[in-house]
Design an enzyme around this catalytic site. Structure first.
Site, mmCIF file in Angstrom:
data_model
loop_
_atom_site.group_PDB
_atom_site.id
_atom_site.type_symbol
_atom_site.label_atom_id
_atom_site.label_comp_id
_atom_site.label_asym_id
_atom_site.label_seq_id
_atom_site.Cartn_x
_atom_site.Cartn_y
_atom_site.Cartn_z
ATOM 1 N N THR A 133 -6.380 1.088 -1.490
ATOM 2 C CA THR A 133 -5.360 0.184 -0.772
ATOM 3 C C THR A 133 -5.986 -1.025 -0.001
ATOM 4 O O THR A 133 -7.142 -0.945 0.009
ATOM 5 C CB THR A 133 -4.506 0.993 0.252
ATOM 6 O OG1 THR A 133 -5.446 1.273 1.429
ATOM 7 C CG2 THR A 133 -4.035 2.409 -0.335
ATOM 8 N N PRO A 134 -5.120 -1.934 0.340
ATOM 9 C CA PRO A 134 -5.657 -2.970 1.057
ATOM 10 C C PRO A 134 -6.527 -2.725 2.240
ATOM 11 O O PRO A 134 -7.369 -3.577 2.621
ATOM 12 C CB PRO A 134 -4.570 -4.045 1.367
ATOM 13 C CG PRO A 134 -3.463 -3.730 0.226
ATOM 14 C CD PRO A 134 -3.719 -2.175 -0.048
ATOM 15 N N LEU A 135 -6.284 -1.561 2.737
ATOM 16 C CA LEU A 135 -7.039 -1.047 4.040
ATOM 17 C C LEU A 135 -8.630 -0.879 3.711
ATOM 18 O O LEU A 135 -9.188 -1.067 4.579
ATOM 19 C CB LEU A 135 -6.594 0.225 4.565
ATOM 20 C CG LEU A 135 -6.695 0.710 5.898
ATOM 21 C CD1 LEU A 135 -6.179 -0.439 7.005
ATOM 22 C CD2 LEU A 135 -6.316 2.090 6.074
ATOM 23 N N ASN A 189 4.011 5.152 9.166
ATOM 24 C CA ASN A 189 2.854 4.839 8.341
ATOM 25 C C ASN A 189 2.005 3.578 8.878
ATOM 26 O O ASN A 189 0.812 3.504 8.527
ATOM 27 C CB ASN A 189 3.518 4.557 6.835
ATOM 28 C CG ASN A 189 2.464 3.871 6.121
ATOM 29 O OD1 ASN A 189 1.367 4.479 5.583
ATOM 30 N ND2 ASN A 189 2.505 2.459 5.710
ATOM 31 N N GLY A 201 0.694 -1.436 0.075
ATOM 32 C CA GLY A 201 -0.060 0.024 -0.027
ATOM 33 C C GLY A 201 0.996 1.296 0.086
ATOM 34 O O GLY A 201 1.604 1.519 -0.919
ATOM 35 N N ASP A 215 7.564 -4.262 15.022
ATOM 36 C CA ASP A 215 6.113 -4.308 15.434
ATOM 37 C C ASP A 215 6.040 -2.931 16.139
ATOM 38 O O ASP A 215 6.593 -2.700 17.015
ATOM 39 C CB ASP A 215 5.594 -5.471 16.147
ATOM 40 C CG ASP A 215 4.458 -5.201 16.822
ATOM 41 O OD1 ASP A 215 3.752 -4.241 16.845
ATOM 42 O OD2 ASP A 215 3.678 -6.273 17.215
ATOM 43 N N TYR A 257 -10.307 3.659 15.277
ATOM 44 C CA TYR A 257 -9.631 3.782 13.872
ATOM 45 C C TYR A 257 -9.573 5.456 13.945
ATOM 46 O O TYR A 257 -8.808 6.179 13.703
ATOM 47 C CB TYR A 257 -10.144 3.333 12.665
ATOM 48 C CG TYR A 257 -9.249 3.695 11.563
ATOM 49 C CD1 TYR A 257 -7.888 3.172 11.385
ATOM 50 C CD2 TYR A 257 -9.684 4.772 10.557
ATOM 51 C CE1 TYR A 257 -7.232 3.652 10.342
ATOM 52 C CE2 TYR A 257 -8.702 5.041 9.477
ATOM 53 C CZ TYR A 257 -7.817 4.570 9.259
ATOM 54 O OH TYR A 257 -6.748 4.778 8.053
#
Length: 267
Positions: free
Chosen positions: A195-197, A87, A17, A60, A158
């Protein structure tokens, strides 16, 4: 002239992404790029695809021990850092149990989203500052979201985490200025970037095509953005071209936050 020639850069969540697009563009502009992620296979592939100017490091972002290890790696290999791009982030819908609406939220899921999205940025700024204190033109770029400016009823954690990133960016910018560090800190607020999000909301096949068309119809510029659109914004904020820019929020959203419907549709 390359815009990031010989700059040392660490990018979190760079295996796909937006992070991947930033890593590739920064390398093209002359930077030494440290690709970090928890997806080791994809991260190594991104670094290998970039070539000799890049390497991969497992990180992580929510774990401080990982940041300590990353800092030691950077100091030993590069001597310091010039640019940090925070990011890495999760929506939480797929990665946690949920639910994520304000009335029924699962507190463990809430904490997990904030651990990655907010704690990860706070730690990235903490160790980024320490690694670029001696830089003559340091830059921290935090990837927030349009969801950090408006509410998202079905993804409250989120939205909350990204709003906190927006504010923390300003605190970091002012702190570095007060300390006379040559470090700027700015946030980018992408909206409707393909993006994959977005996978959990878009679905598959005909449903996906229908959803993309519906979302695009509410964007003033008429299309969803691409990861590289955000990468070019990050490039500006990372480069010396923005040497008088700190504490700002840069929207990359096709005009959504200019006044059209800002909140994405629910599932």
């Amino acid at each position: 002239m390359l815009r990031l020639e010989n700059k040392n850069v660490l990018i979190t969540g760079a295996s796909r992404g937006i992070g991947k697009a930033i890593a590739e563009l920064f390398s093209e502009e002359g930077a030494n790029v440290i690709v970090t992620d928890i997806d080791d296979e994809s991260g190594n592939n991104v670094a290998a695809g970039i070539g000799e100017s890049s390497c991969y490091l497992h990180l992580d972002v929510g774990k401080e021990d990982d940041w300590i290890a990353a800092s030691e790696f950077v100091k030993n290999k590069y001597g310091g850092l010039d640019i940090m791009v925070n990011n890495a982030g999760i929506a939480g819908i797929l990665e946690t149990q949920g639910p994520h609406d304000p009335e029924n939220l699962n507190i463990k899921s809430w904490h997990k989203v904030h651990e990655t999205n907010l704690d990860g940025v706070a730690l990235g700024c903490k160790y980024g500052i320490r690694l670029m204190k001696n830089s003559t033109s340091g830059s921290i770029v935090n990837i927030s979201s349009r969801s950090g400016i408006i509410g998202i009823p079905f993804a409250a954690a989120y939205a909350s985490s990204k709003a906190a990133v927006r504010n923390h960016t300003k605190s970091v910018a002012l702190y570095c200025a007060e300390k006379k560090y040559r470090i700027r800190c700015n946030s980018i607020h992408p909206g409707a970037i393909y993006t994959p999000l977005w996978d959990v909301m878009l679905g598959d096949g005909e449903q996906r095509d229908s959803m993309v068309k519906a979302i695009s119809s509410e964007i003033p510029l008429g299309v969803m953005g691409e990861p590289k659109d955000v990468a070019y914004a990050a490039l500006y904020l990372a480069s010396d071209e923005s040497k008088y820019v700190t504490g700002i929020e840069l929207n990359v959203d096709g005009g959504i936050l200019a006044g059209s419907t800002a909140s994405p549709p629910g599932k």
